[in-house]
Design a protein around this motif. Structure first.
Motif: not given
Length: 197
Positions: A98, A100, A103-105, A155, A163, A166-167, A170
């Motif tokens: 995901i 955002m 950010t990438l998780s 993360n 972000h 929340e990522s 999600k």
């Protein structure tokens, strides 16, 4: 197909919680934990997992948010496990990346009945809203242990703490949506060579 729904209530001296879930819902939510930021995360979880979710919690927030956060994770996990039943016919594994903004998780999970959490997420702030950032790991751990899932959350990069978390929620939502989906090719079989999870 039998409805995959569950309602769980749990009362302690620290929290009084009720949760209902429908794994085959449309992402409808009605959440009130007393912690605004946690509500925001759970609403996103519901919307992106397509799990209908109702949460009511009264907790000892005059102390801090720890008991409320952890116990909501416990009861949500219990409700998901109950709704899954014997897990026959499910896809079982799920994963999601995901993004955002910056950010990438990533989350990867196995509905295995062997609960475990790998949490590779760091924050540079102590709080988001009124919520201590150290409590996010507590929620994910409580949820994984009680849902009976092996869950890896990472993360990969990011700067904004909102972000980042929340990522993660999600990513969990989308990977769980994949894992609990009924695969018609399974023909209702147990998704394991052991014949049992």
């Amino acid at each position: 197909m039998t409805a995959r729904t569950a309602e769980i209530s749990r009362d302690t001296k620290e929290t009084q919680i009720s949760v209902s879930v429908n794994l085959d819902g449309t992402g409808q939510y009605d959440v009130d934990t007393g912690i605004g930021f946690l509500d925001h995360m759970l609403e996103g979880f519901s919307r992106h997992s397509l799990i209908d979710l109702k949460v009511r919690c009264t907790g000892d927030l005059h102390i801090d948010g720890h008991h409320t956060t952890e116990d909501v994770g416990i009861v949500m996990g219990m409700a998901v496990a109950k709704a899954l039943g014997d897990c026959k016919g499910i896809t079982r594994f799920g994963h999601a990346y995901i993004p955002m903004d910056e950010t990438l998780s990533r989350a990867s999970l196995d509905v295995s009945k062997r609960p475990y959490l790998i949490w590779k997420v760091c924050f540079t702030r102590d709080k988001l809203g009124e919520m201590d950032t150290e409590l996010f790991r507590e929620w994910f751990h409580a949820f994984a242990m009680n849902a009976g899932i092996t869950l890896h959350v990472e993360n990969l990069y990011g700067e904004n703490n909102h972000h980042i978390v929340e990522s993660c929620y999600k990513a969990l939502a989308r990977s769980l949506r994949m894992a609990v989906a009924v695969d018609p090719r399974e023909g209702g079989a147990m998704p394991s060579t052991k014949g049992v999870l």
